[in-house]
Design a protein around this motif. Structure first.
Motif, PDB file in Angstrom:
ATOM      1  N   VAL A  61      -3.014   0.815   8.593  1.00 31.61           N
ATOM      2  CA  VAL A  61      -3.296   2.221   8.271  1.00 31.61           C
ATOM      3  C   VAL A  61      -2.022   2.909   7.799  1.00 31.61           C
ATOM      4  N   THR A  62      -0.924   2.651   8.482  1.00 35.59           N
ATOM      5  CA  THR A  62       0.355   3.250   8.092  1.00 35.59           C
ATOM      6  C   THR A  62       0.720   2.856   6.668  1.00 35.59           C
ATOM      7  N   ALA A  63       0.580   1.589   6.335  1.00 38.38           N
ATOM      8  CA  ALA A  63       0.911   1.118   4.988  1.00 38.38           C
ATOM      9  C   ALA A  63       0.051   1.814   3.940  1.00 38.38           C
ATOM     10  N   ALA A  64      -1.232   1.951   4.209  1.00 38.19           N
ATOM     11  CA  ALA A  64      -2.131   2.603   3.249  1.00 38.19           C
ATOM     12  C   ALA A  64      -1.753   4.072   3.057  1.00 38.19           C
ATOM     13  N   LEU A  65      -1.404   4.744   4.149  1.00 38.17           N
ATOM     14  CA  LEU A  65      -1.068   6.166   4.065  1.00 38.17           C
ATOM     15  C   LEU A  65       0.305   6.400   3.443  1.00 38.17           C
ATOM     16  N   GLN A  66       1.205   5.453   3.581  1.00 38.78           N
ATOM     17  CA  GLN A  66       2.543   5.594   2.990  1.00 38.78           C
ATOM     18  C   GLN A  66       2.509   5.413   1.485  1.00 38.78           C
ATOM     19  N   ASP A  67       1.608   4.591   1.014  1.00 34.40           N
ATOM     20  CA  ASP A  67       1.585   4.228  -0.403  1.00 34.40           C
ATOM     21  C   ASP A  67       1.092   5.349  -1.310  1.00 34.40           C
ATOM     22  N   GLU A  68       0.172   6.169  -0.823  1.00 32.78           N
ATOM     23  CA  GLU A  68      -0.456   7.137  -1.706  1.00 32.78           C
ATOM     24  C   GLU A  68      -0.836   8.401  -0.951  1.00 32.78           C
ATOM     25  N   SER A  69      -1.207   9.411  -1.711  1.00 36.20           N
ATOM     26  CA  SER A  69      -1.688  10.671  -1.159  1.00 36.20           C
ATOM     27  C   SER A  69      -3.209  10.709  -1.338  1.00 36.20           C
TER      28      SER A  69
END
Length: 124
Positions: A61-69
């Motif tokens: 989840v962290t990786a997905a949220l860091q990659d994009e808005s």
């Protein structure tokens, strides 16, 4: 510009279907794919984030949220039930709240009504 949606759910192959013998990982995966396609057809940009049920879940989840808005984050029903997943659900919800404070949060009730959950809160 199209609204961006992050769909967070449990990887179908890692879920426990013992209480629902008529449901298979393939059936759930089919519903998920159909809903993602439907959202795209409605004009949304969609990213899928299927997570494990262990410590890797938070990292995913962290990786997905860091990659994009994202404008909207839909959290699948499989994270809210059964009760044994409450801690994981809380961790995911708090990550979303902390890392995507401007996104609306919505919840589906099954893998087959994700588009309706998103449409309650955002338009493409």
């Amino acid at each position: 510009m199209a609204k961006r949606v992050l769909a967070i759910g449990i990887e179908p192959g890692n879920a426990d279907y013992s209480a629902f013998p008529q449901i298979t990982p393939e059936l759930v995966r089919g519903h998920i794919e159909a809903q993602l396609l439907r959202l795209r057809d409605l004009g949304f940009e969609v990213t899928s984030c299927l997570i494990d049920l262990d410590a890797a879940a938070e990292a995913g989840v962290t990786a997905a949220l860091q990659d994009e808005s994202f404008d909207c984050i839909v959290i699948g029903a499989g994270l809210r039930e059964p009760k044994e997943r409450l801690l994981l659900f809380e961790k995911v919800l708090n990550l979303v709240h902390r890392m995507a404070p401007n996104a609306v949060i919505c919840f589906n009730t099954t893998p087959a009504d994700t588009a309706e959950a998103v449409q309650r809160w955002v338009e493409p």
